[in-house]
Scaffold this motif. Structure first.
Motif, mmCIF file in Angstrom:
data_model
loop_
_atom_site.group_PDB
_atom_site.id
_atom_site.type_symbol
_atom_site.label_atom_id
_atom_site.label_comp_id
_atom_site.label_asym_id
_atom_site.label_seq_id
_atom_site.Cartn_x
_atom_site.Cartn_y
_atom_site.Cartn_z
ATOM 1 N N PRO A 86 0.797 -1.235 0.000
ATOM 2 C CA PRO A 86 0.000 0.000 0.000
ATOM 3 C C PRO A 86 0.826 1.281 0.000
ATOM 4 N N TRP A 87 2.040 1.238 0.515
ATOM 5 C CA TRP A 87 2.845 2.468 0.597
ATOM 6 C C TRP A 87 3.812 2.583 -0.578
ATOM 7 N N TYR A 88 3.761 1.666 -1.512
ATOM 8 C CA TYR A 88 4.739 1.624 -2.611
ATOM 9 C C TYR A 88 6.167 1.599 -2.065
ATOM 10 N N ALA A 89 6.388 0.711 -1.114
ATOM 11 C CA ALA A 89 7.716 0.575 -0.531
ATOM 12 C C ALA A 89 8.538 -0.378 -1.372
ATOM 13 N N TRP A 90 9.803 -0.588 -1.005
ATOM 14 C CA TRP A 90 10.676 -1.369 -1.890
ATOM 15 C C TRP A 90 11.416 -2.504 -1.198
ATOM 16 N N THR A 91 11.069 -2.781 0.069
ATOM 17 C CA THR A 91 11.737 -3.925 0.708
ATOM 18 C C THR A 91 10.897 -5.186 0.507
ATOM 19 N N ILE A 92 11.530 -6.340 0.729
ATOM 20 C CA ILE A 92 10.928 -7.590 0.249
ATOM 21 C C ILE A 92 9.635 -7.953 0.976
ATOM 22 N N GLU A 93 9.470 -7.490 2.229
ATOM 23 C CA GLU A 93 8.252 -7.924 2.935
ATOM 24 C C GLU A 93 7.001 -7.488 2.191
ATOM 25 N N TRP A 94 7.086 -6.448 1.386
ATOM 26 C CA TRP A 94 5.905 -5.976 0.659
ATOM 27 C C TRP A 94 5.636 -6.797 -0.585
ATOM 28 N N PHE A 95 6.542 -7.735 -0.880
ATOM 29 C CA PHE A 95 6.323 -8.612 -2.027
ATOM 30 C C PHE A 95 5.346 -9.731 -1.677
ATOM 31 N N ALA A 96 5.312 -10.102 -0.396
ATOM 32 C CA ALA A 96 4.364 -11.140 0.037
ATOM 33 C C ALA A 96 2.952 -10.560 0.021
ATOM 34 N N SER A 97 1.951 -11.445 0.058
ATOM 35 C CA SER A 97 0.577 -10.948 0.094
ATOM 36 C C SER A 97 0.310 -10.337 1.466
ATOM 37 N N SER A 98 -0.797 -9.584 1.583
ATOM 38 C CA SER A 98 -1.177 -9.020 2.877
ATOM 39 C C SER A 98 -2.469 -9.671 3.353
ATOM 40 N N PRO A 99 -2.553 -10.395 4.414
ATOM 41 C CA PRO A 99 -1.428 -10.893 5.207
ATOM 42 C C PRO A 99 -0.672 -11.987 4.460
ATOM 43 N N PRO A 100 0.580 -12.223 4.806
ATOM 44 C CA PRO A 100 1.352 -13.244 4.086
ATOM 45 C C PRO A 100 0.740 -14.625 4.289
ATOM 46 N N SER A 101 0.885 -15.475 3.294
ATOM 47 C CA SER A 101 0.439 -16.859 3.458
ATOM 48 C C SER A 101 1.405 -17.570 4.399
ATOM 49 N N LEU A 102 1.078 -18.805 4.769
ATOM 50 C CA LEU A 102 1.936 -19.499 5.729
ATOM 51 C C LEU A 102 3.374 -19.568 5.241
ATOM 52 N N LYS A 140 19.367 -7.539 -6.421
ATOM 53 C CA LYS A 140 20.532 -6.897 -7.047
ATOM 54 C C LYS A 140 20.936 -5.606 -6.341
ATOM 55 N N THR A 141 19.944 -4.839 -5.840
ATOM 56 C CA THR A 141 20.294 -3.624 -5.112
ATOM 57 C C THR A 141 19.569 -3.652 -3.775
ATOM 58 N N SER A 142 19.637 -2.542 -3.050
ATOM 59 C CA SER A 142 18.950 -2.510 -1.759
ATOM 60 C C SER A 142 17.467 -2.178 -1.924
ATOM 61 N N ARG A 143 17.002 -1.989 -3.162
ATOM 62 C CA ARG A 143 15.568 -1.732 -3.360
ATOM 63 C C ARG A 143 14.994 -2.764 -4.329
ATOM 64 N N PRO A 144 14.897 -4.035 -3.873
ATOM 65 C CA PRO A 144 14.579 -5.132 -4.800
ATOM 66 C C PRO A 144 13.238 -4.973 -5.507
ATOM 67 N N LEU A 145 12.218 -4.459 -4.809
ATOM 68 C CA LEU A 145 10.899 -4.423 -5.462
ATOM 69 C C LEU A 145 10.896 -3.517 -6.687
ATOM 70 N N ILE A 146 11.649 -2.430 -6.606
ATOM 71 C CA ILE A 146 11.720 -1.511 -7.756
ATOM 72 C C ILE A 146 12.429 -2.203 -8.913
ATOM 73 N N LYS A 189 10.890 -3.224 -12.653
ATOM 74 C CA LYS A 189 11.500 -2.793 -13.917
ATOM 75 C C LYS A 189 11.714 -3.974 -14.853
ATOM 76 N N THR A 190 12.256 -5.069 -14.308
ATOM 77 C CA THR A 190 12.497 -6.226 -15.181
ATOM 78 C C THR A 190 11.177 -6.765 -15.721
ATOM 79 N N ASN A 191 10.135 -6.747 -14.883
ATOM 80 C CA ASN A 191 8.826 -7.208 -15.353
ATOM 81 C C ASN A 191 8.339 -6.347 -16.513
#
Lengths: 552, 195
Positions: free
Chosen positions: A508-524, A534-540, A544-546
């Motif tokens: 929701p906050w357009y953040a870039w750390t990996i925890e935001w890649f999981a669903s909300s709430p995360p599955s088991l 590759k960098t410290s901002r993996p989600l960004i 881009k690659t997508n």
């Protein structure tokens, strides 16, 4: 486990469901899932927050006017002792450890902590310690020698209720729980990172929790040694802290503060980590000076073990000792200052979005810096002699623990609540919570600096009607009432949002750390598979690659 | 993949026990510092501490120091797949540890008969707390080793791997730690006054 001849210990085969569980309470009690344990840590912290908060409100009621007699001195002593002990060990630590337990594996792309069972044990044993400590009310009286229980006041002949025994046992048990959590954090961080996440790409929250765990491993054994000695003194008539029979009361102070000073950084470092996550995201900028932030943390961690005697300037250790500890304490201002500059520079020129989380982060910056400044004042021994054991100390500790740790915890909870629950916390109620709490907090504690300078001693259950004493204390009590209202709004907000909150997306906050890649709430299982970091901002990067792949 | 999994488990367990023991070491360091502090501070220290028998405790300490060697032989034998020999070494280790504890117990009884107790004076407090916590650790270690021996003997746990299982590795590390702590305790409590 295939390598062994036989699998000795049966591992659970079926996955435990996540937040919404069909098995009810039993499944929560037996859970080893880091997300469920993290949630339970947070609930536990909230419960004890209400207990500690009620104790504080009773104290403020007693102090509202001069020469009130709502509570007797004995009850008042128990209240301030239990308030301090509860807030430090059973509220702030579980909050930070809980957020760490929930998000550290998620942020490094792991599916679980290294030792899930140890994780569960840490939680339950921490809770057991908290219950033991609070059981003392029923067992004949709570501990009443202050949260650092100075000997010989804490000895049997001066404090004859079983309170201090429960204090010792409860804190030993809780300390063992914290050590277990710390072991888990370190091993998880070192061995379970996702492919490509080198240590120099770790999110700063992970860095801070990681360093913090070393502090826990270093500090808590010292406390436990001291508490065991105190317990032996009280139960088996040993002589450790009884000067009359060859013991030493100063040794208790040394042992306690050798733990106690690292402890205040144990409560600060994860808070720094949360701030380092929140500020960049809501400023839409990369964190300024990643390396200096991490490196200054090492500096703080090392220094924290070498400054404990600045709590003991009034003991009379001699000028050389005092001078050394004065200088060492002032050094701490440097790495902390570096951090404050880093956060401010991150906001500089950013497109700042003032969500409740960001508001708390900014309030943290200001109020924590104020707390740091009063701390530097205390580092100067002559000033310390003048204002030690006055309300100035109370103001200082509350500026760093509330204005620092608690504000950061609120920032973290507003920031991560969507990830934990899948629902957004109401921003409108959040704003109310923030402003009321901020105003109440500064009303209560800013004024206490002045009270301390005027010479009002701490830990007195009432005071004579000296000029300004009554009015200032009344203002402080009103501030406490505002904080209480703010907390009730916060708790209502949590329950209301859990049931009727807006649904949250996975990021929701357009953040870039990996925890935001999981669903909300995360599955088991947090993640099915992750690309290389590759960098410290993996989600960004992944986005881009997508896009590039879609474009082809 | 599976082999990789067990390698990671091995690494994790080793890291965990190292960190835990480092933490424990600080606990003992605090108790040793308290002991030394009181010895330098106290007026009537020698009154009780003269009852310590260095040669006797030294004799029993040899068993504990030797057990560190036999447990190393145990894990070595396991790695080489000589499980019968390994069981014998482990049993010897347990016996040595038990002999040491027996020595501690008789020493305590001697001191009690001289009326040196934990509540007599500050020497009693510091001495019994420090050595008592160490003895407790040896006792826990013995339980761990006995359980390990039974698993080894009955279920063949850890037999026939090129790598010993993490649980056994942890037991070995722990036992060495108990031994190293005793080196420090023995030095500060028994030898330092003689120097």
């Amino acid at each position: 486990m295939e390598g062994y001849k036989r699998n000795m210990i049966p591992e659970p085969e079926t996955p435990l469901p996540s937040i919404k569980t069909g098995y009810g309470l039993l499944q929560w009690l037996s859970s080893t899932d880091h997300k469920q344990l993290g949630i339970m840590y947070l609930w536990m912290a909230l419960f004890f927050f209400l207990v500690g908060g009620a104790e504080a409100m009773l104290m403020r009621a007693q102090l509202a006017l001069p020469e009130l007699n709502l509570l007797g001195p004995e009850v008042y002593n128990q209240l301030f002792t239990m308030h301090g002990t509860t807030m430090v060990f059973l509220v702030l630590m579980p909050t930070l450890i809980g957020l760490g337990t929930y998000f550290l594996p998620l942020m490094i792309g792991a599916n679980e902590m290294a030792f899930p069972r140890l994780n569960a044990m840490s939680l339950w044993i921490t809770l057991l310690g908290g219950l033991l400590l609070n059981f003392s009310y029923l067992a004949g009286g709570a501990p009443d020698a202050g949260w650092f229980s100075y000997a010989p006041l804490s000895e049997k002949n001066y404090s004859f209720t079983p309170g201090l025994d429960y204090y010792s046992i409860g804190l030993i048990v809780t300390g063992i729980g914290s050590i277990g959590a710390a072991l888990n954090f370190i091993v998880t961080t070192i061995t379970m990172r996702v492919k490509g996440m080198k240590m120099n790409k770790l999110p700063l929250f992970v860095w801070m929790v990681f360093f913090n765990s070393f502090l826990i491993l270093g500090a808590f054994p010292l406390l436990n040694a001291g508490l065991f000695m105190l317990l032996l003194d009280r139960q088996l008539q040993a002589h450790f802290f009884l000067p009359a029979t060859g013991g030493s009361a100063v040794l208790w102070q040394h042992v306690f503060w050798a733990f106690g000073h690292p402890e205040v950084y144990i409560l600060a470092l994860p808070a720094f980590g949360i701030i380092s996550e929140v500020i960049p995201v809501f400023s839409r900028k990369k964190i300024y000076g990643y390396v200096t932030l991490a490196a200054s943390t090492v500096f703080i961690a090392l220094l924290s073990f070498g400054v404990w005697a600045h709590h003991m300037f009034a003991v009379g250790l001699g000028n050389p000792v005092n001078t050394f500890f004065s200088a060492a304490s002032m050094l701490i201002g440097i790495p902390t200052g570096i951090k404050v500059i880093n956060w401010t520079a991150t906001m500089w020129g950013g497109r700042i979005f003032f969500s409740t989380s960001m508001l708390f982060a900014v309030a943290f910056l200001i109020d924590f810096t104020l707390g740091g400044l009063s701390g530097i004042a205390f580092a100067i021994a002559p000033i310390d002699w003048h204002i030690t054991d006055t309300y100035f100390v109370v103001a200082h500790i509350h500026y760093v623990f509330l204005g620092g740790t608690l504000f950061a915890s609120f920032a973290g909870i507003y920031y991560w609540f969507p990830k934990i629950s899948g629902k957004m916390l109401s921003e409108k109620l959040g704003q109310w919570h923030f402003w009321l709490f901020l105003i109440g907090f500064n009303m209560t504690f800013l004024i206490q600096h002045l009270l301390g300078l005027l010479g009002m001693p701490r830990r007195v259950y009432t005071y004579p009607d000296l000029p300004y004493y009554g009015s200032m204390n009344f203002i402080a009590t009103m501030g406490a009432v505002l904080m209480m209202i703010a907390m009730l709004i916060f708790i209502f907000n949590i329950f209301h949002s859990l049931r009727k909150g807006m649904k949250a997306s996975s990021n929701p906050w357009y953040a870039w750390t990996i925890e935001w890649f999981a669903s909300s709430p995360p599955s088991l299982k947090n993640f099915d598979e992750l690309d290389e970091v590759k960098t410290s901002r993996p989600l960004i990067d992944w986005e881009k690659t997508n896009q590039r792949n879609d474009g082809e | 993949m599976m082999v990789n999994e067990s390698a990671i488990r091995y690494k994790q367990s080793r890291l965990m026990i190292q960190l835990l023991l480092a933490s424990e070491a600080l606990f003992f360091a605090a108790l040793i510092i308290a002991f030394v502090y009181f010895r330098n501070l106290s007026m009537d220290w020698s009154e009780s501490s003269k009852h310590l028998q260095v040669e006797r405790t030294g004799f029993f300490s040899i068993f504990l120091f030797a057990s560190s060697g036999t447990i190393a032989l145990w894990s070595n034998a396991l790695r080489k797949g000589k499980d019968k020999l390994a069981l014998i070494y482990l049993a010897i280790t347990i016996v040595f540890g038990a002999v040491f504890l027996f020595g501690q117990a008789t020493e305590y009884l001697n001191l009690f008969s001289e009326e040196v107790t934990i509540d007599k004076d500050i020497f009693g407090s510091a001495f019994f707390t420090l050595t008592g916590f160490h003895a407790f650790h040896v006792f826990v270690g013995l339980i761990i080793l006995i359980v390990t021996w039974m698993l080894c003997r009955i279920f063949g746990y850890g037999v026939g791997n090129e790598q010993i299982p993490p649980g056994m590795l942890v037991a070995e590390w722990y036992w060495h730690f108990v031994d190293v702590v005793w080196i420090f305790v023995f030095f500060f409590v028994y030898l330092k006054p003689l120097i």
